[in-house]
Write a protein that holds these residues in place. Sequence first.
Motif, mmCIF file in Angstrom:
data_model
loop_
_atom_site.group_PDB
_atom_site.id
_atom_site.type_symbol
_atom_site.label_atom_id
_atom_site.label_comp_id
_atom_site.label_asym_id
_atom_site.label_seq_id
_atom_site.Cartn_x
_atom_site.Cartn_y
_atom_site.Cartn_z
ATOM 1 N N PRO A 193 0.660 -0.865 -0.112
ATOM 2 C CA PRO A 193 -0.091 0.174 0.266
ATOM 3 C C PRO A 193 1.119 1.853 0.283
ATOM 4 O O PRO A 193 1.986 1.483 0.744
ATOM 5 N N THR A 199 -2.738 3.836 -4.091
ATOM 6 C CA THR A 199 -2.959 2.458 -3.477
ATOM 7 C C THR A 199 -4.707 2.600 -3.283
ATOM 8 O O THR A 199 -5.376 1.819 -2.717
ATOM 9 N N ASP A 200 -4.242 3.372 -1.953
ATOM 10 C CA ASP A 200 -4.622 4.293 -0.620
ATOM 11 C C ASP A 200 -6.437 4.744 -1.719
ATOM 12 O O ASP A 200 -7.648 5.049 -1.672
ATOM 13 N N THR A 215 -4.560 -1.946 -4.776
ATOM 14 C CA THR A 215 -3.355 -2.530 -4.980
ATOM 15 C C THR A 215 -2.948 -3.904 -6.137
ATOM 16 O O THR A 215 -2.652 -4.060 -6.146
#
Lengths: 297, 431
Positions: B362, B366-367, B373
Amino acid sequence: MKTASYFRSYRLVPYVFILPFLVSFCAFYLYPLIGTTFMSFQKILPGQTHYIGLENYRRMFSPDFARALSVSFQYTVYTILLLIPVPAFLAVLLNSGIKRLNSLYRAAFFIPSLVSVVVAGTVFRLMFAASGRAVVNSMLALLGSKPVDWILGGAWQAMALMVLVAVWRWTGVNIVYFMSGLQAIPADLYEAAEIDGAGAGRRLFSITLPLLKPTIVFVTTISIFGGFSMFEESYIFWQGVSPNNVGLTMVGLIYQKGFQLGDLGIASSIGLVLMLIVFALALAQLELFGFFRREDR
Amino acid sequence: MKKLSAVVLVLALIPGAMVFAQAQTPLSLWTFQEVHLKYYQSMAEKWNAEHPSQQIDLKGEVFPYDDMHNKLLVSLQSGSGAPDISDIEVSKFANYLQGDIQLASLNDLIDPEKKQFVQSRLALYQKDGKYYGLDFHVGAEVMYYNNEICKAAGVDIDKIKTWSDYIKAGQQVVAKTGKPMTTIEVTEHWSYYPLLNMAGSDVIDANNKVILDSDTNIKVLKFLYDMIYKYKIAVPTPGGFHHSEGYYGFMNDGGAASIWMPMWYMGRFTDYMADLKGKMAVRPMPLFDGSPEVYGIKSKFTSAGMGGTGTAVVKTSKNLALAKQFLFYCKGTKAGTVEIWKQLGFDPLRWDVWGDKAMKEPNKFTDFFQNGTAIFDVLLKVKDGFNTTNVGGNYPAIIDSVKHNVMFQALSDRSKTPEQALKDAAADLRK
């Protein structure tokens, strides 16, 4: 002993005084001018520079060139039409009435010329954004108008924006010129006129404006130079790439050709032609105002 | 006595410290992106930790985009003042490959590992078989969906495979939410250029001939026109282009349901459209399947490598070998390219790292995105479908003309038909 007196002689001293000007003129005007003239006949690539005769001048006249010339010309005309009467009028107002309040206004008018153009550009872009929520469009909405796409709307919107920024930036500077012109007018002329029964309007047209003529000539001349060398007012809105070239100016074209596209040869030739155009216009304007006429004639 | 020995000790240490300081070789670097410089600086620290005998003192400077390219061009033309290493944006690169090329060839470093790179992205910066620049990223074109809007309209983004699917979904979004499916740039080329590239075309051919007005290019531009004016699923981008303040505000408020841009555009979402966090999803581009909506264009290409920054070493650098090694360390090694993803959120040039475990860790990118992810799984799906792009010869002038003439005339003020706009621009460029 002899050298000391030589340095004190009247023959040398004037040259010493104008030396700083001569040095800066040669370094920053004459040398680049000669360099540009040579470059305008060259194809310039890293490590390979050769003469190509008049090729740059032949390729230079494109639709872009015509467009840039027309934009620069229109811009110059509009800025002269606005940036002479408006500051002159404001200067007359600021030169009368309450002194203390006036210096406050003078400062307020002058501040825009001190603001970084980049910062101003960001603010102007946001103010004139196409959205109905942008400042200018929401004001227009109050007047019942639909939102206008200022930046991408078309030629007249673009010209209006550039002229507006110019007026915002340069009004204060021109006021300073006109103020100094006004303050050079002897007060006794007004007194005499008043005694002779001249009203405010008469004094303005018969004393103030005629005696301001040298200032007006000067401001017109620098406005022609300024108008044709305009770059930032356009750059802040479109970063050099405006749709349909609505914001392309002569200096913008030189910048585009020389730096963005790496063709310094053609940029030099455009620069020289621009110089000739501005030179001719300024001379014509000075002739029109009678600048070359001898006083005693 | 104690004092004296302390003084002697300090005096004895000074020359040693000076020798240590002198051992750091200064390398100057220019870039036009603050984030790039931060990356280079972090890599210089790593390099110094790993190479005690070859210390680097990286002196980086960030200039505005135009300023940097102008300064570099003039300093290379005049032969003095250039840095050791410089970023050069891809649409400007051709300017630096004219005359006696002042950039150093990187072949000795690239050739041994050439196969691990996405070839079309190496080819961008090559002339006569020599590589002069190394990119950060592939810049794979992807579709960013605002899944909140799509779901509200009952559209399943995973079912959009072709452009005709996309149009149908778009009509559904417009009907259900009143919002446009997408925005199309009218003062830049990021909507048009990737599509014509995916359609198998280009603006310039391999011999640097202008093919801007090719049949396929006309069809693709007509297709963009249709999306706005015929199917009414798209609007001209507020502010004109996808990097304008006007667009960021519009999109951040949920203005449109999708946008196609390269992978590196992810950072614009995280930095300028923060309210979209958790709402956006990354998916492959719709395909040209030969349907009548796309004027029968059928193409095998699944994405396009767009934009880029070719970092180059200047030939006259006093520390040529070290500068080249450091550049390759930052952008060509496996470890370096993984760092590029971690720090910059770019899709790295080496496809052999795309499946790497490190790419699923992460980070802020990706967050931000739904199922973030798995972003590289999207890339692995399209990996073999990149068309090449030619960026030589007159390329900078062609892109300029697309930006300020073609797009605006054909899509915004509609003063010309797509065909006319392209033909006029191409005729002017061929002069």
